[in-house]
Write a protein that holds these residues in place. Structure first.
Motif, PDB file in Angstrom:
ATOM      1  N   ASN A 283       0.804  -1.224   0.000  1.00  0.00           N
ATOM      2  CA  ASN A 283       0.000   0.000   0.000  1.00  0.00           C
ATOM      3  C   ASN A 283       0.838   1.276   0.000  1.00  0.00           C
ATOM      4  O   ASN A 283       0.460   2.275  -0.610  1.00  0.00           O
ATOM      5  N   LYS A 284       2.000   1.241   0.669  1.00  0.00           N
ATOM      6  CA  LYS A 284       2.794   2.463   0.844  1.00  0.00           C
ATOM      7  C   LYS A 284       4.109   2.470   0.066  1.00  0.00           C
ATOM      8  O   LYS A 284       4.611   3.532  -0.295  1.00  0.00           O
ATOM      9  N   GLY A 285       4.682   1.295  -0.129  1.00  0.00           N
ATOM     10  CA  GLY A 285       6.010   1.210  -0.717  1.00  0.00           C
ATOM     11  C   GLY A 285       5.997   1.084  -2.228  1.00  0.00           C
ATOM     12  O   GLY A 285       4.953   0.951  -2.858  1.00  0.00           O
ATOM     13  N   ILE A 286       7.204   1.119  -2.793  1.00  0.00           N
ATOM     14  CA  ILE A 286       7.408   0.943  -4.237  1.00  0.00           C
ATOM     15  C   ILE A 286       8.674   0.117  -4.400  1.00  0.00           C
ATOM     16  O   ILE A 286       9.668   0.358  -3.714  1.00  0.00           O
ATOM     17  N   GLY A 287       8.633  -0.864  -5.309  1.00  0.00           N
ATOM     18  CA  GLY A 287       9.845  -1.646  -5.510  1.00  0.00           C
ATOM     19  C   GLY A 287       9.876  -2.370  -6.840  1.00  0.00           C
ATOM     20  O   GLY A 287       8.824  -2.684  -7.417  1.00  0.00           O
ATOM     21  N   TYR A 288      11.078  -2.612  -7.312  1.00  0.00           N
ATOM     22  CA  TYR A 288      11.297  -3.396  -8.534  1.00  0.00           C
ATOM     23  C   TYR A 288      12.368  -4.439  -8.250  1.00  0.00           C
ATOM     24  O   TYR A 288      13.310  -4.196  -7.471  1.00  0.00           O
ATOM     25  N   CYS A 289      12.209  -5.599  -8.874  1.00  0.00           N
ATOM     26  CA  CYS A 289      13.201  -6.645  -8.691  1.00  0.00           C
ATOM     27  C   CYS A 289      13.562  -7.251 -10.044  1.00  0.00           C
ATOM     28  O   CYS A 289      12.846  -7.089 -11.037  1.00  0.00           O
ATOM     29  N   ILE A 290      14.686  -7.933 -10.071  1.00  0.00           N
ATOM     30  CA  ILE A 290      15.150  -8.616 -11.270  1.00  0.00           C
ATOM     31  C   ILE A 290      15.260 -10.095 -10.956  1.00  0.00           C
ATOM     32  O   ILE A 290      15.838 -10.480  -9.928  1.00  0.00           O
ATOM     33  N   LEU A 291      14.669 -10.899 -11.817  1.00  0.00           N
ATOM     34  CA  LEU A 291      14.652 -12.344 -11.619  1.00  0.00           C
ATOM     35  C   LEU A 291      15.580 -13.040 -12.608  1.00  0.00           C
ATOM     36  O   LEU A 291      15.740 -12.594 -13.749  1.00  0.00           O
ATOM     37  N   HIS A 292      16.161 -14.139 -12.159  1.00  0.00           N
ATOM     38  CA  HIS A 292      16.975 -15.013 -12.995  1.00  0.00           C
ATOM     39  C   HIS A 292      16.549 -16.441 -12.695  1.00  0.00           C
ATOM     40  O   HIS A 292      16.621 -16.893 -11.549  1.00  0.00           O
TER      41      HIS A 292
ATOM     42  N   GLU B  34      13.580 -17.521 -12.481  1.00  0.00           N
ATOM     43  CA  GLU B  34      12.430 -17.397 -11.589  1.00  0.00           C
ATOM     44  C   GLU B  34      12.813 -17.126 -10.132  1.00  0.00           C
ATOM     45  O   GLU B  34      11.985 -17.240  -9.229  1.00  0.00           O
ATOM     46  N   LYS B  35      14.037 -16.723  -9.892  1.00  0.00           N
ATOM     47  CA  LYS B  35      14.482 -16.389  -8.544  1.00  0.00           C
ATOM     48  C   LYS B  35      14.939 -14.941  -8.518  1.00  0.00           C
ATOM     49  O   LYS B  35      15.660 -14.491  -9.411  1.00  0.00           O
ATOM     50  N   ILE B  36      14.525 -14.206  -7.498  1.00  0.00           N
ATOM     51  CA  ILE B  36      14.911 -12.793  -7.374  1.00  0.00           C
ATOM     52  C   ILE B  36      16.396 -12.694  -7.015  1.00  0.00           C
ATOM     53  O   ILE B  36      16.864 -13.325  -6.067  1.00  0.00           O
ATOM     54  N   VAL B  37      17.128 -11.907  -7.809  1.00  0.00           N
ATOM     55  CA  VAL B  37      18.568 -11.773  -7.586  1.00  0.00           C
ATOM     56  C   VAL B  37      18.995 -10.317  -7.357  1.00  0.00           C
ATOM     57  O   VAL B  37      20.144 -10.061  -7.008  1.00  0.00           O
ATOM     58  N   CYS B  38      18.073  -9.379  -7.547  1.00  0.00           N
ATOM     59  CA  CYS B  38      18.390  -7.965  -7.357  1.00  0.00           C
ATOM     60  C   CYS B  38      17.105  -7.203  -7.075  1.00  0.00           C
ATOM     61  O   CYS B  38      16.032  -7.595  -7.548  1.00  0.00           O
ATOM     62  N   GLY B  39      17.214  -6.146  -6.309  1.00  0.00           N
ATOM     63  CA  GLY B  39      16.034  -5.335  -6.044  1.00  0.00           C
ATOM     64  C   GLY B  39      16.385  -3.885  -5.766  1.00  0.00           C
ATOM     65  O   GLY B  39      17.488  -3.569  -5.322  1.00  0.00           O
ATOM     66  N   ALA B  40      15.447  -3.016  -6.070  1.00  0.00           N
ATOM     67  CA  ALA B  40      15.527  -1.595  -5.707  1.00  0.00           C
ATOM     68  C   ALA B  40      14.164  -1.239  -5.140  1.00  0.00           C
ATOM     69  O   ALA B  40      13.145  -1.430  -5.812  1.00  0.00           O
ATOM     70  N   SER B  41      14.145  -0.746  -3.926  1.00  0.00           N
ATOM     71  CA  SER B  41      12.868  -0.587  -3.254  1.00  0.00           C
ATOM     72  C   SER B  41      12.905   0.571  -2.268  1.00  0.00           C
ATOM     73  O   SER B  41      13.946   1.196  -2.054  1.00  0.00           O
ATOM     74  N   SER B  42      11.761   0.828  -1.675  1.00  0.00           N
ATOM     75  CA  SER B  42      11.641   1.870  -0.657  1.00  0.00           C
ATOM     76  C   SER B  42      12.038   1.284   0.695  1.00  0.00           C
ATOM     77  O   SER B  42      11.331   0.445   1.230  1.00  0.00           O
ATOM     78  N   TYR B  43      13.186   1.712   1.212  1.00  0.00           N
ATOM     79  CA  TYR B  43      13.557   1.319   2.573  1.00  0.00           C
ATOM     80  C   TYR B  43      12.565   1.925   3.556  1.00  0.00           C
ATOM     81  O   TYR B  43      12.142   1.293   4.517  1.00  0.00           O
ATOM     82  N   SER B  44      12.212   3.179   3.288  1.00  0.00           N
ATOM     83  CA  SER B  44      11.247   3.897   4.115  1.00  0.00           C
ATOM     84  C   SER B  44      10.460   4.848   3.225  1.00  0.00           C
ATOM     85  O   SER B  44      10.837   5.113   2.085  1.00  0.00           O
ATOM     86  N   VAL B  45       9.360   5.353   3.773  1.00  0.00           N
ATOM     87  CA  VAL B  45       8.517   6.288   3.019  1.00  0.00           C
ATOM     88  C   VAL B  45       8.203   7.503   3.883  1.00  0.00           C
ATOM     89  O   VAL B  45       8.190   7.434   5.111  1.00  0.00           O
ATOM     90  N   TYR B  46       7.993   8.630   3.218  1.00  0.00           N
ATOM     91  CA  TYR B  46       7.500   9.837   3.891  1.00  0.00           C
ATOM     92  C   TYR B  46       6.477  10.465   2.958  1.00  0.00           C
ATOM     93  O   TYR B  46       6.209   9.943   1.867  1.00  0.00           O
TER      94      TYR B  46
END
Length: 257
Positions: free
Chosen positions: A163-172, A174-186
């Motif tokens: 509901n609050k966060g945002i994130g993208y991941c990269i799969l190899h 079918e397994k997630i190997v990298c991500g960029a996401s919201s550690y925190s939100v304001y």
């Protein structure tokens, strides 16, 4: 004695932390996440804000309750203070029990970001990898937590993250190997967290995932705040147009103390 701060003194804490620009302080003050402790529930003179492993101190470093606040730490901690007086206090109290290092702050100016340039990175995903936005299923995938628990751990639940966060991941495979996401939100943005599995580093995956996250934030009218833990992270941020403001002192206080 120290006390858990209630919402009624957030205005006082806002004044106390006014010289610190970290977005995680806003995350607490705006009621999104985190916890605060003070030495007085009516008229606090010293305070601590904790969001995940990040711990912030402000106020009078010699006030009654300060030393108790300094021991009130998560096992893993990154401690940030507002001035030289606080640094001296920490270095004196915890001499021999601290690691002092630098993090790197960037100017929080959306006009610095070159969005067309950032978009160009999306086409540089290596063959065999797939970029996906993090949905509920991916947020619950154990392989995401294997890359980093910090993608979702600051939120109350996975539902809260969705509901609050945002994130993208990269799969190899079918397994997630990298991500960029919201550690925190304001209210007006997020603080970025990026991690890649050691077996998949040096392939540009973090660049692609971060680019997708930044562009999504821009589309939503949210600022993607970047604070670097090392020079590798500094270089990645500068790829996107972030402008380095300054390095700043940070502490890890050994939990054994």
């Amino acid at each position: 004695m120290i006390y858990k701060a209630g919402t009624n003194i957030r205005e006082q804490l806002s004044s106390m932390f006014k010289n610190m620009s970290d977005t995680m302080i806003l995350s607490y003050l705006q009621g999104h996440m985190g916890i605060a402790w003070v030495n007085d529930l009516i008229n606090p003179t010293v305070a601590q804000i904790i969001v995940g492993v990040f711990v912030f101190y402000a106020g009078d470093p010699y006030a009654k309750g300060t030393e108790e606040l300094l021991t009130n730490l998560p096992k893993d901690n990154i401690v940030i203070v507002e001035n030289e007086e606080w640094k001296s206090r920490i270095e004196t109290v915890y001499k021999g029990y601290i690691d002092k290092f630098q993090r790197y702050a960037f100017k929080k100016n959306p006009e610095c970001l070159d969005y067309k340039h950032i978009q160009s990175f999306l086409g540089k995903l290596p063959e065999g990898y797939e970029l996906k936005k993090i949905d509920e299923a991916l947020a619950n995938d154990p392989s995401l937590q294997e890359v980093s628990e910090d993608f979702t751990s600051q939120f109350h639940s996975i539902e809260d993250y969705i509901n609050k966060g945002i994130g993208y991941c990269i799969l190899h495979k079918e397994k997630i190997v990298c991500g960029a996401s919201s550690y925190s939100v304001y209210d007006d943005g997020i603080e970025i967290e990026i991690d890649t599995h050691p077996d998949h580093r040096r392939k540009g995956l973090a660049t692609v995932a971060a680019a997708a996250l930044i562009l999504d934030c821009v589309e939503k009218g949210k600022y993607p705040s970047w604070d670097a833990a090392n020079l590798v992270s500094v270089a990645l941020a500068q790829k996107f147009g972030y402008v380095l403001e300054e390095p700043y002192d940070t502490y890890h206080i050994h939990y054994e103390k």
